[in-house]
Design a protein around this motif. Structure first.
Motif, PDB file in Angstrom:
ATOM      1  N   ALA A  20     -10.422  -6.075  -3.334  1.00 26.52           N
ATOM      2  CA  ALA A  20     -10.944  -6.232  -1.980  1.00 26.52           C
ATOM      3  C   ALA A  20      -9.791  -6.655  -1.089  1.00 26.52           C
ATOM      4  CB  ALA A  20     -12.051  -7.285  -1.938  1.00 26.52           C
ATOM      5  N   LEU A  21      -9.741  -6.083   0.114  1.00 27.90           N
ATOM      6  CA  LEU A  21      -8.656  -6.372   1.053  1.00 27.90           C
ATOM      7  C   LEU A  21      -9.241  -6.489   2.449  1.00 27.90           C
ATOM      8  CD1 LEU A  21      -5.179  -4.709   1.254  1.00 27.90           C
ATOM      9  CD2 LEU A  21      -6.680  -4.598   3.257  1.00 27.90           C
TER      10      LEU A  21
ATOM     11  N   PHE B 138      -4.289  -0.907 -18.806  1.00 33.36           N
ATOM     12  CA  PHE B 138      -4.780  -0.428 -17.511  1.00 33.36           C
ATOM     13  C   PHE B 138      -4.205  -1.287 -16.386  1.00 33.36           C
ATOM     14  CE2 PHE B 138      -8.959   0.600 -15.045  1.00 33.36           C
ATOM     15  CZ  PHE B 138      -8.227   1.379 -14.164  1.00 33.36           C
ATOM     16  N   ALA B 139      -3.348  -0.695 -15.572  1.00 33.82           N
ATOM     17  CA  ALA B 139      -2.714  -1.428 -14.473  1.00 33.82           C
ATOM     18  C   ALA B 139      -3.485  -1.225 -13.171  1.00 33.82           C
ATOM     19  CB  ALA B 139      -1.278  -0.963 -14.296  1.00 33.82           C
ATOM     20  N   LEU B 140      -3.414  -2.198 -12.290  1.00 33.51           N
ATOM     21  CA  LEU B 140      -4.020  -2.071 -10.972  1.00 33.51           C
ATOM     22  C   LEU B 140      -3.398  -0.894 -10.221  1.00 33.51           C
ATOM     23  CD1 LEU B 140      -3.965  -5.789  -9.752  1.00 33.51           C
ATOM     24  CD2 LEU B 140      -6.029  -4.466 -10.225  1.00 33.51           C
ATOM     25  N   PRO B 141      -4.194  -0.132  -9.489  1.00 36.97           N
ATOM     26  CA  PRO B 141      -3.645   0.961  -8.677  1.00 36.97           C
ATOM     27  C   PRO B 141      -3.045   0.405  -7.382  1.00 36.97           C
ATOM     28  CG  PRO B 141      -6.005   0.889  -8.403  1.00 36.97           C
ATOM     29  CD  PRO B 141      -5.670  -0.167  -9.429  1.00 36.97           C
ATOM     30  N   THR B 142      -1.974  -0.371  -7.531  1.00 34.61           N
ATOM     31  CA  THR B 142      -1.390  -1.077  -6.392  1.00 34.61           C
ATOM     32  C   THR B 142      -0.889  -0.133  -5.309  1.00 34.61           C
ATOM     33  OG1 THR B 142       0.685  -1.196  -7.630  1.00 34.61           O
ATOM     34  CG2 THR B 142      -0.751  -3.122  -7.714  1.00 34.61           C
ATOM     35  N   GLU B 143      -0.460   1.088  -5.701  1.00 35.28           N
ATOM     36  CA  GLU B 143       0.027   2.037  -4.712  1.00 35.28           C
ATOM     37  C   GLU B 143      -1.076   2.482  -3.765  1.00 35.28           C
ATOM     38  OE1 GLU B 143      -0.392   4.420  -8.608  1.00 35.28           O
ATOM     39  OE2 GLU B 143      -0.403   2.343  -7.930  1.00 35.28           O
ATOM     40  N   VAL B 144      -2.315   2.560  -4.273  1.00 36.41           N
ATOM     41  CA  VAL B 144      -3.446   2.938  -3.435  1.00 36.41           C
ATOM     42  C   VAL B 144      -3.772   1.817  -2.455  1.00 36.41           C
ATOM     43  CG1 VAL B 144      -5.875   3.640  -3.423  1.00 36.41           C
ATOM     44  CG2 VAL B 144      -4.370   4.400  -5.256  1.00 36.41           C
ATOM     45  N   VAL B 145      -3.786   0.588  -2.950  1.00 35.16           N
ATOM     46  CA  VAL B 145      -4.056  -0.568  -2.096  1.00 35.16           C
ATOM     47  C   VAL B 145      -2.979  -0.702  -1.037  1.00 35.16           C
ATOM     48  CG1 VAL B 145      -4.396  -3.065  -2.047  1.00 35.16           C
ATOM     49  CG2 VAL B 145      -5.270  -1.742  -3.972  1.00 35.16           C
ATOM     50  N   ALA B 146      -1.714  -0.543  -1.441  1.00 39.20           N
ATOM     51  CA  ALA B 146      -0.611  -0.675  -0.493  1.00 39.20           C
ATOM     52  C   ALA B 146      -0.677   0.386   0.606  1.00 39.20           C
ATOM     53  CB  ALA B 146       0.721  -0.579  -1.236  1.00 39.20           C
ATOM     54  N   ALA B 147      -1.043   1.604   0.231  1.00 39.96           N
ATOM     55  CA  ALA B 147      -1.146   2.678   1.216  1.00 39.96           C
ATOM     56  C   ALA B 147      -2.246   2.391   2.234  1.00 39.96           C
ATOM     57  CB  ALA B 147      -1.395   4.011   0.520  1.00 39.96           C
ATOM     58  N   GLN B 148      -3.388   1.864   1.756  1.00 35.60           N
ATOM     59  CA  GLN B 148      -4.470   1.545   2.675  1.00 35.60           C
ATOM     60  C   GLN B 148      -4.104   0.362   3.562  1.00 35.60           C
ATOM     61  OE1 GLN B 148      -7.953   3.063   3.258  1.00 35.60           O
ATOM     62  NE2 GLN B 148      -6.879   2.050   4.941  1.00 35.60           N
ATOM     63  N   ALA B 149      -3.444  -0.633   2.981  1.00 35.19           N
ATOM     64  CA  ALA B 149      -3.008  -1.791   3.769  1.00 35.19           C
ATOM     65  C   ALA B 149      -2.042  -1.367   4.869  1.00 35.19           C
ATOM     66  CB  ALA B 149      -2.348  -2.825   2.861  1.00 35.19           C
ATOM     67  N   LYS B 150      -1.156  -0.435   4.560  1.00 33.04           N
ATOM     68  CA  LYS B 150      -0.180   0.050   5.540  1.00 33.04           C
ATOM     69  C   LYS B 150      -0.877   0.735   6.713  1.00 33.04           C
ATOM     70  CE  LYS B 150       3.889   3.057   5.965  1.00 33.04           C
ATOM     71  NZ  LYS B 150       4.808   3.987   5.228  1.00 33.04           N
TER      72      LYS B 150
ATOM     73  N   VAL C   5     -12.778  -4.499   6.211  1.00 39.92           N
ATOM     74  CA  VAL C   5     -12.688  -4.818   4.784  1.00 39.92           C
ATOM     75  C   VAL C   5     -12.668  -3.523   3.967  1.00 39.92           C
ATOM     76  CG1 VAL C   5     -13.811  -5.946   2.816  1.00 39.92           C
ATOM     77  CG2 VAL C   5     -13.886  -7.008   5.089  1.00 39.92           C
ATOM     78  N   ALA C   6     -11.716  -3.449   3.046  1.00 37.56           N
ATOM     79  CA  ALA C   6     -11.630  -2.314   2.131  1.00 37.56           C
ATOM     80  C   ALA C   6     -11.947  -2.799   0.723  1.00 37.56           C
ATOM     81  CB  ALA C   6     -10.232  -1.697   2.160  1.00 37.56           C
ATOM     82  N   THR C   7     -12.737  -2.026   0.000  1.00 38.74           N
ATOM     83  CA  THR C   7     -12.967  -2.307  -1.415  1.00 38.74           C
ATOM     84  C   THR C   7     -12.494  -1.099  -2.221  1.00 38.74           C
ATOM     85  OG1 THR C   7     -15.254  -1.504  -1.272  1.00 38.74           O
ATOM     86  CG2 THR C   7     -14.892  -3.880  -1.039  1.00 38.74           C
ATOM     87  N   PHE C   8     -11.975  -1.364  -3.401  1.00 38.03           N
ATOM     88  CA  PHE C   8     -11.423  -0.330  -4.272  1.00 38.03           C
ATOM     89  C   PHE C   8     -12.012  -0.538  -5.671  1.00 38.03           C
ATOM     90  CE2 PHE C   8      -8.485  -1.898  -1.149  1.00 38.03           C
ATOM     91  CZ  PHE C   8      -7.791  -0.805  -0.642  1.00 38.03           C
TER      92      PHE C   8
ATOM     93  N   GLU D   7      -6.939 -11.002 -11.019  1.00 32.88           N
ATOM     94  CA  GLU D   7      -5.564 -10.545 -11.090  1.00 32.88           C
ATOM     95  C   GLU D   7      -4.879 -10.814  -9.757  1.00 32.88           C
ATOM     96  OE1 GLU D   7      -4.314  -7.098 -13.033  1.00 32.88           O
ATOM     97  OE2 GLU D   7      -6.190  -6.763 -14.114  1.00 32.88           O
ATOM     98  N   LYS D   8      -3.561 -10.672  -9.738  1.00 35.82           N
ATOM     99  CA  LYS D   8      -2.800 -10.946  -8.514  1.00 35.82           C
ATOM    100  C   LYS D   8      -2.527  -9.652  -7.762  1.00 35.82           C
ATOM    101  CE  LYS D   8      -0.488 -15.159 -10.119  1.00 35.82           C
ATOM    102  NZ  LYS D   8      -1.277 -16.009  -9.206  1.00 35.82           N
ATOM    103  N   ILE D   9      -2.762  -9.703  -6.456  1.00 35.51           N
ATOM    104  CA  ILE D   9      -2.457  -8.573  -5.588  1.00 35.51           C
ATOM    105  C   ILE D   9      -2.266  -9.107  -4.172  1.00 35.51           C
ATOM    106  CG2 ILE D   9      -4.810  -7.983  -4.874  1.00 35.51           C
ATOM    107  CD1 ILE D   9      -4.002  -5.025  -5.392  1.00 35.51           C
ATOM    108  N   THR D  10      -1.495  -8.407  -3.363  1.00 32.27           N
ATOM    109  CA  THR D  10      -1.277  -8.833  -1.982  1.00 32.27           C
ATOM    110  C   THR D  10      -1.549  -7.672  -1.041  1.00 32.27           C
ATOM    111  OG1 THR D  10       1.081  -8.239  -2.105  1.00 32.27           O
ATOM    112  CG2 THR D  10       0.481 -10.520  -2.635  1.00 32.27           C
ATOM    113  N   GLY D  11      -1.742  -8.013   0.233  1.00 35.09           N
ATOM    114  CA  GLY D  11      -1.973  -6.987   1.245  1.00 35.09           C
ATOM    115  C   GLY D  11      -2.888  -7.484   2.335  1.00 35.09           C
ATOM    116  N   GLY D  12      -2.742  -6.931   3.541  1.00 32.65           N
ATOM    117  CA  GLY D  12      -3.585  -7.314   4.661  1.00 32.65           C
ATOM    118  C   GLY D  12      -3.484  -8.785   4.997  1.00 32.65           C
ATOM    119  N   ASP D  13      -4.559  -9.346   5.563  1.00 35.69           N
ATOM    120  CA  ASP D  13      -4.618 -10.780   5.842  1.00 35.69           C
ATOM    121  C   ASP D  13      -4.943 -11.555   4.571  1.00 35.69           C
ATOM    122  OD1 ASP D  13      -4.087 -10.408   8.560  1.00 35.69           O
ATOM    123  OD2 ASP D  13      -6.211 -10.078   9.014  1.00 35.69           O
TER     124      ASP D  13
END
Length: 273
Positions: free
Chosen positions: A233-234, A258-270, A240-243, A205-211
């Motif tokens: 993975a980010l 079932f959608a990706l928990p993008t808000e959780v990934v974004a919060a950790q990336a921030k 490295v963070a894994t979710f 799936e597509k997701i962005t964040g971090g490097d």
């Protein structure tokens, strides 16, 4: 409550038989997690030389520094964040895969660090209940009770593991998960503490964040039932963070809703910057 509804709900819950997921469904502990990588059952899988990840020579964050950039209550709106406790730990020695190439995915699902990890933190992030899902079931029809039960289980729970690495170990750990997900797209069987789990597919799936970041949907087959999970993975520098996320309602029937928990990934990336 009608027995048929109870049984149906119990079967749905029992489909999630990974040790990690079973503990995430229950009460949470605020016990501090082990910061020493030697207690995390590390995996020895590394990325191959074809990885496009930059070979950085960054110094690993210390235990206190990693704790400071880990998620805390209030960081993710509409979610409860708690520290993972001893009951949430899945020893790396108890994790196996029928295909050796798939082991980094199995480790990432359980929050087990790769070789080179210097410090680790782990969090459980659970979405707040849908308003009204806690209504009394007295005098409800069977259909209404079943709808209420579905609503009660319509919560996405995400297990977040943050690992600090030295030098190229971080990019290598991230790349190893990507490589394993690609090679095992057709499915694999994982063994967690002696319990076999059959996964029939891994879809990117597509997701962005971090490097750099990546995400996948994993579909588990249990008899005639299918349930989906999300793995992400980010990487930021050498951290490295894994979710690993699941939702008993949205993940049912292969997880079409079932959608990706993008808000959780974004919060950790921030927090990683």
């Amino acid at each position: 409550m009608r027995a048929t509804v109870v049984r149906r709900t119990a079967l749905a819950a029992c489909a999630v038989s990974l040790t990690l997921l079973a503990t995430a469904c229950g009460g949470s502990s605020d016990a501090d997690t082990d910061a020493e990588a030697g207690k995390n059952g590390k995996t020895g899988n590394a990325a191959d030389s074809s990885s496009s990840a930059p070979k950085e020579q960054a110094k690993a964050l210390g235990a206190a520094e990693l704790e400071a950039v880990s998620l805390e209550q209030g960081d993710v709106k509409g979610h409860k964040v708690t520290k993972a406790g001893p009951d949430d730990e899945v020893p790396g020695a108890g994790l196996k895969a029928d295909k050796e190439a798939c082991l980094p995915v199995v480790h990432a699902m359980s929050g087990v660090a790769a070789d080179g990890s210097k410090a680790t933190t782990k969090r459980k992030v659970v979405a707040d209940p849908v308003k009204g899902a806690e209504k009394s079931i007295e005098d409800m029809t069977e259909g209404a009770v079943e709808d209420a039960m579905k609503a009660a289980f319509d919560l996405t729970s995400t297990f977040v593991a943050l690992n600090a690495y030295d030098g190229t170990a971080g990019p290598d750990a991230y790349a190893a998960v990507k490589k394993a997900a690609a090679e095992c797209a057709g499915g694999f069987t994982a063994t967690v503490a002696g319990d076999e789990q059959k996964f029939v597919s891994i879809t990117e799936e597509k997701i962005t964040g971090g490097d750099e970041a990546a995400a996948w949907t994993l579909v588990q087959e249990d008899g005639k039932e299918k349930i989906a999970y999300k793995l992400m993975a980010l990487r930021k520098g050498s951290t490295v963070a894994t979710f690993f996320a699941f939702n008993l309602t949205a993940g049912a029937d292969g997880g079409a809703k079932f959608a990706l928990p993008t808000e959780v990934v974004a919060a950790q990336a921030k927090k990683l910057g």
